[in-house]
Design a protein around this motif. Structure first.
Motif, mmCIF file in Angstrom:
data_model
loop_
_atom_site.group_PDB
_atom_site.id
_atom_site.type_symbol
_atom_site.label_atom_id
_atom_site.label_comp_id
_atom_site.label_asym_id
_atom_site.label_seq_id
_atom_site.Cartn_x
_atom_site.Cartn_y
_atom_site.Cartn_z
ATOM 1 N N ARG A 103 50.231 -22.539 -46.497
ATOM 2 C CA ARG A 103 49.859 -22.603 -47.914
ATOM 3 C C ARG A 103 49.454 -24.030 -48.283
ATOM 4 N NH1 ARG A 103 53.824 -18.506 -51.383
ATOM 5 N NH2 ARG A 103 53.328 -16.644 -50.130
ATOM 6 N N ARG A 108 48.321 -21.572 -55.581
ATOM 7 C CA ARG A 108 48.290 -20.619 -56.699
ATOM 8 C C ARG A 108 46.899 -20.519 -57.326
ATOM 9 N NH1 ARG A 108 51.950 -21.510 -61.524
ATOM 10 N NH2 ARG A 108 50.451 -20.075 -62.467
ATOM 11 N N LEU A 196 51.942 -16.036 -57.868
ATOM 12 C CA LEU A 196 51.405 -15.153 -56.844
ATOM 13 C C LEU A 196 51.735 -13.703 -57.165
ATOM 14 C CD1 LEU A 196 54.110 -14.213 -55.011
ATOM 15 C CD2 LEU A 196 53.878 -16.534 -54.176
ATOM 16 N N ASP A 208 51.293 -12.207 -49.513
ATOM 17 C CA ASP A 208 51.140 -12.400 -50.958
ATOM 18 C C ASP A 208 49.703 -12.811 -51.255
ATOM 19 O OD1 ASP A 208 53.892 -11.965 -51.191
ATOM 20 O OD2 ASP A 208 54.346 -14.106 -50.990
ATOM 21 N N PRO A 210 47.474 -15.267 -54.126
ATOM 22 C CA PRO A 210 47.611 -16.246 -55.213
ATOM 23 C C PRO A 210 47.123 -15.668 -56.528
ATOM 24 C CG PRO A 210 45.729 -16.772 -53.826
ATOM 25 C CD PRO A 210 46.466 -15.662 -53.131
#
Length: 330
Positions: A103, A108, A196, A208, A210
């Motif tokens: 990440r 996000r 997320l 997941d 964002p």
């Protein structure tokens, strides 16, 4: 296999044998986007004992809530291994913040716009550097939408592309409530509170997504929305694309209906456009679903050979009924 690049920093983080397959995992740090922390994982599958033979490259892009395991299971099953065993040079990409791609700092806020502008061009450039042959690109669901956006926006070099195949990908399904500005605005205000959307909690997949991607989708489907970014209209740009393209839809897909997948295909300006609908009416054993179209025993028997034919011959058709005319609602 090279573990370096003249393009940008690249690390070969693992090189393993998986039965009859070799698995090399690269981590790319392109440094081409506003967020310099972005790193992209790229897995190459080859055949043990055939390392000197470089087949035609195939780049696989997973959909939302997914990662490389959609194409390549831990047991060595999937379309990726199937194509590697057939002699293709298979590369499986994972977008920023998915799978083996860590990440980034601005996770996000990640959007398809970022994948289109920065990530896919970097992946394509690196694969071409390692294997300088035009590559076939395959995308499922959001992966296919991202490919369409990159082509419509002119962010990919068509001279380095052999073909594109889109599986269960569309952007024409209308969500009428989002056409009401108060609904869109209220949804946007609510969603901005989150970082997320959990794939496991929603039972959509292992990854997941964002919240930036969800907000971008709201904009696309809003009253004055369009498939594009601030600079370019990707939908309009598809008319100028000349790469051969195939769209595969599933008759039982409730998420991305067949008529909408067909509509995306018809927006391309390519001289070679193939359409396949996976359903009983078209001669297949069942009405395939959104995931089952590529991940199922039926897909292994009926769809994977179809994809291989497309990559080799530019024609996927197992029977003439598979590409029959489909009415598109206005």
């Amino acid at each position: 296999m090279q573990s370096s690049s003249v393009l940008f920093p690249v690390a070969l983080v693992s090189a393993e044998f998986r039965g009859d397959l070799s698995e090399d995992v690269y981590r790319l740090k392109p440094g081409n986007s506003p967020d310099p922390s972005v790193e992209l994982a790229l897995t190459r599958l080859g055949r043990v004992g055939h390392e000197a033979h470089r087949g035609v490259p195939v780049i696989l892009i997973p959909g939302s809530f997914s990662n490389r395991r959609f194409w390549y299971s831990p047991k060595g099953i999937g379309l990726g291994p199937h194509l590697a065993r057939a002699g293709f040079d298979v590369w499986i990409a994972e977008m920023r913040g998915h799978g083996l791609s860590p990440r980034n700092r601005g996770y996000r806020h990640n959007t398809v716009r970022d994948y289109v502008r920065y990530d896919l061009p970097a992946i394509g450039a690196f694969v071409f550097e390692q294997n300088p042959q035009p590559a076939h690109w395959l995308g499922h669901s959001l992966g296919g939408i991202t490919l369409a956006g990159a082509l419509g926006g002119g962010y990919l070099d068509e001279a380095q592309m052999a073909s594109v195949a889109l599986f269960g990908s569309q952007i024409s399904r209308i969500y009428w409530p989002l056409k009401l500005p108060p609904v869109e605005w209220g949804g946007r205000l609510l969603l901005k509170r989150f970082a997320l959307v959990s794939g496991s909690r929603l039972r959509r997949g292992p990854e997941d997504e964002p919240i930036g991607l969800v907000l971008e989708s709201l904009r696309w489907h809003g009253l004055f929305g369009r498939f594009g970014d601030e600079q370019r209209d990707w939908w309009a740009g598809l008319c100028t694309v000349r790469v051969p393209v195939m769209a595969v839809a599933a008759a039982g897909d409730r998420q991305d209906p067949a008529w909408a997948c067909r509509k995306l295909l018809e927006q391309f300006g390519s001289a070679i456009r193939e359409y396949v609908c996976l359903g009983k009416q078209q001669g297949f054993s069942s009405d395939f679903g959104h995931v089952e179209m590529l991940v199922s025993k039926q897909a292994q028997a009926e769809v994977w050979p179809l994809v291989e034919r497309w990559l080799r011959d530019g024609s996927p058709v197992p029977c003439q009924a598979a590409t029959g005319e489909l009415e598109i609602p206005s």
